[in-house]
Each structure stands twice: as C-alpha cells, then as structure tokens.
Scaffold this motif. Sequence first.
Motif, PDB file in Angstrom:
ATOM      1  N   ASP A  39       7.736   8.015   0.811  1.00  0.00           N
ATOM      2  CA  ASP A  39       6.945   7.575  -0.337  1.00  0.00           C
ATOM      3  C   ASP A  39       5.644   6.904   0.099  1.00  0.00           C
ATOM      4  N   MET A  40       5.646   6.378   1.314  1.00  0.00           N
ATOM      5  CA  MET A  40       4.460   5.684   1.807  1.00  0.00           C
ATOM      6  C   MET A  40       3.302   6.657   1.984  1.00  0.00           C
ATOM      7  N   LYS A  41       3.594   7.858   2.448  1.00  0.00           N
ATOM      8  CA  LYS A  41       2.543   8.874   2.626  1.00  0.00           C
ATOM      9  C   LYS A  41       1.916   9.227   1.280  1.00  0.00           C
ATOM     10  N   VAL A  42       2.754   9.363   0.261  1.00  0.00           N
ATOM     11  CA  VAL A  42       2.260   9.671  -1.089  1.00  0.00           C
ATOM     12  C   VAL A  42       1.378   8.529  -1.585  1.00  0.00           C
ATOM     13  N   ALA A  43       1.833   7.297  -1.380  1.00  0.00           N
ATOM     14  CA  ALA A  43       1.074   6.132  -1.821  1.00  0.00           C
ATOM     15  C   ALA A  43      -0.276   6.064  -1.095  1.00  0.00           C
ATOM     16  N   GLN A  44      -0.257   6.289   0.211  1.00  0.00           N
ATOM     17  CA  GLN A  44      -1.502   6.266   0.978  1.00  0.00           C
ATOM     18  C   GLN A  44      -2.467   7.356   0.511  1.00  0.00           C
ATOM     19  N   LEU A  47      -4.033   6.291  -2.771  1.00  0.00           N
ATOM     20  CA  LEU A  47      -5.022   5.225  -2.556  1.00  0.00           C
ATOM     21  C   LEU A  47      -6.286   5.779  -1.905  1.00  0.00           C
ATOM     22  N   GLN A  48      -6.153   6.730  -1.001  1.00  0.00           N
ATOM     23  CA  GLN A  48      -7.326   7.345  -0.378  1.00  0.00           C
ATOM     24  C   GLN A  48      -8.141   8.131  -1.399  1.00  0.00           C
ATOM     25  N   GLU A  49      -7.446   8.840  -2.296  1.00  0.00           N
ATOM     26  CA  GLU A  49      -8.154   9.577  -3.353  1.00  0.00           C
ATOM     27  C   GLU A  49      -8.937   8.622  -4.240  1.00  0.00           C
ATOM     28  N   LEU A  50      -8.298   7.525  -4.623  1.00  0.00           N
ATOM     29  CA  LEU A  50      -8.949   6.527  -5.470  1.00  0.00           C
ATOM     30  C   LEU A  50     -10.126   5.897  -4.736  1.00  0.00           C
ATOM     31  N   ASP A  51      -9.957   5.637  -3.453  1.00  0.00           N
ATOM     32  CA  ASP A  51     -11.035   5.062  -2.655  1.00  0.00           C
ATOM     33  C   ASP A  51     -12.224   6.015  -2.582  1.00  0.00           C
ATOM     34  N   LYS A  52     -11.956   7.307  -2.388  1.00  0.00           N
ATOM     35  CA  LYS A  52     -13.039   8.298  -2.349  1.00  0.00           C
ATOM     36  C   LYS A  52     -13.780   8.334  -3.689  1.00  0.00           C
ATOM     37  N   GLU A 110      -6.424  -3.027  -5.462  1.00  0.00           N
ATOM     38  CA  GLU A 110      -5.334  -3.960  -5.139  1.00  0.00           C
ATOM     39  C   GLU A 110      -4.167  -3.781  -6.113  1.00  0.00           C
ATOM     40  N   LYS A 111      -4.488  -3.616  -7.389  1.00  0.00           N
ATOM     41  CA  LYS A 111      -3.451  -3.425  -8.408  1.00  0.00           C
ATOM     42  C   LYS A 111      -2.689  -2.124  -8.153  1.00  0.00           C
ATOM     43  N   LEU A 116       2.025   0.933  -6.354  1.00  0.00           N
ATOM     44  CA  LEU A 116       2.596   1.986  -5.516  1.00  0.00           C
ATOM     45  C   LEU A 116       3.573   1.438  -4.467  1.00  0.00           C
ATOM     46  N   MET A 117       3.317   0.232  -4.001  1.00  0.00           N
ATOM     47  CA  MET A 117       4.156  -0.353  -2.953  1.00  0.00           C
ATOM     48  C   MET A 117       5.441  -0.985  -3.495  1.00  0.00           C
ATOM     49  N   ALA A 118       5.429  -1.449  -4.734  1.00  0.00           N
ATOM     50  CA  ALA A 118       6.588  -2.162  -5.288  1.00  0.00           C
ATOM     51  C   ALA A 118       7.883  -1.350  -5.200  1.00  0.00           C
ATOM     52  N   PRO A 119       7.905  -0.078  -5.627  1.00  0.00           N
ATOM     53  CA  PRO A 119       9.165   0.669  -5.524  1.00  0.00           C
ATOM     54  C   PRO A 119       9.602   0.913  -4.073  1.00  0.00           C
ATOM     55  N   ILE A 120       8.646   1.073  -3.180  1.00  0.00           N
ATOM     56  CA  ILE A 120       8.966   1.271  -1.763  1.00  0.00           C
ATOM     57  C   ILE A 120       9.621   0.006  -1.212  1.00  0.00           C
ATOM     58  N   GLN A 121       9.018  -1.118  -1.494  1.00  0.00           N
ATOM     59  CA  GLN A 121       9.562  -2.388  -1.021  1.00  0.00           C
ATOM     60  C   GLN A 121      10.931  -2.662  -1.636  1.00  0.00           C
ATOM     61  N   GLN A 122      11.099  -2.311  -2.892  1.00  0.00           N
ATOM     62  CA  GLN A 122      12.382  -2.524  -3.560  1.00  0.00           C
ATOM     63  C   GLN A 122      13.489  -1.689  -2.906  1.00  0.00           C
TER      64      GLN A 122
END
Length: 166
Positions: A39-44, A47-52, A110-111, A116-122
Amino acid sequence: MKTKNLFLSLLLLLLPVVATAQQKIAVVNSQELIAAMPDMKVAQDRLQELDKKYTAEMQTMNDEYQKKLELYMKDKGGLSEALLKSREQELADLQSRIQRSYQAMQQDMEKQQGTLMAPIQQKIVEAIKKVGDAGGYTYVMEASMMLYMAPSAVDITAQVKKQLGI
C-alpha cells in the motif's frame, strides 16, 4: 529492628528488578514494515502525482507573475502614476495569491499524506498487537528508538511481516 529495616529496604530495591524480569519485551522496526507494505507504493505514487500537479500549477502562477513583472519594468517609464500604482498593486496581489496557494497546497499534501498513511499504520499496529499477544510480550518497542539493544533482544519485525503477508 535494624536488620528488619535493612531487609525491607533491600526487598523494596529488588522488587522492580523482579517485576521487570517477568515481563517480556520485544522490538520492531516500523520503518522497515512501512517501506515493505504494498500500500505504501500506491500512497507514494498518489502523492507524487499530486506533487507534480501542484508543481505545475505553481510554475504557471510564477510564469504569469514574471510576465507581468517584465511588462511592468518595460513600461514603467511611460506610465502615469495611477497606472503604475495599479500595476504594482496587481503584482502585489498576484504575489500574495501565489503565497496563499503554495501554503494551501502544502497543507493539502500533508493532509493527503496523513489520509493515505493512516490505514497503512493501522494495519501495522494491528499486526504488531497480534504478534505481541501471540508471543506473550508485555511491551513492543520501536527498534530505532533504542539506545542500546543486546544481541539477545527479541526482534519481531519478521514475524510482523509474516502477519501482514509481506
């Protein structure tokens, strides 16, 4: 009486040692777990798409500002005082809008990262709890936070990975 006080004092000093000896403690490397999560790859990627997208928007706004600044500098000598003030105000407003947009984009990044990280951490926390309960551990601590860890320390990172299916 003095012997009794000495005995009680020694007993009180040894109680925490005895209590600690009965507790099982393990460590886990949560950063390793996070990096290994699919899931981390999907999240990254998201985030990269949003950053672009945000980088392109910022570039467009900066280009607009530069064009207006160049036009202002070129025409500065031939404009009336009122028109100069108007263009200066327009540049100041545009610069302010760029700063507000940048801050809003940073906050959104940041939001989104948190979302995206909350479910991974959970998932990781739940897997750590399952492994900790199964192993009878009283505490599971973050390995990177330990100042010293003996070679005999129990690292459950591999077990948690197995629990997560990674």
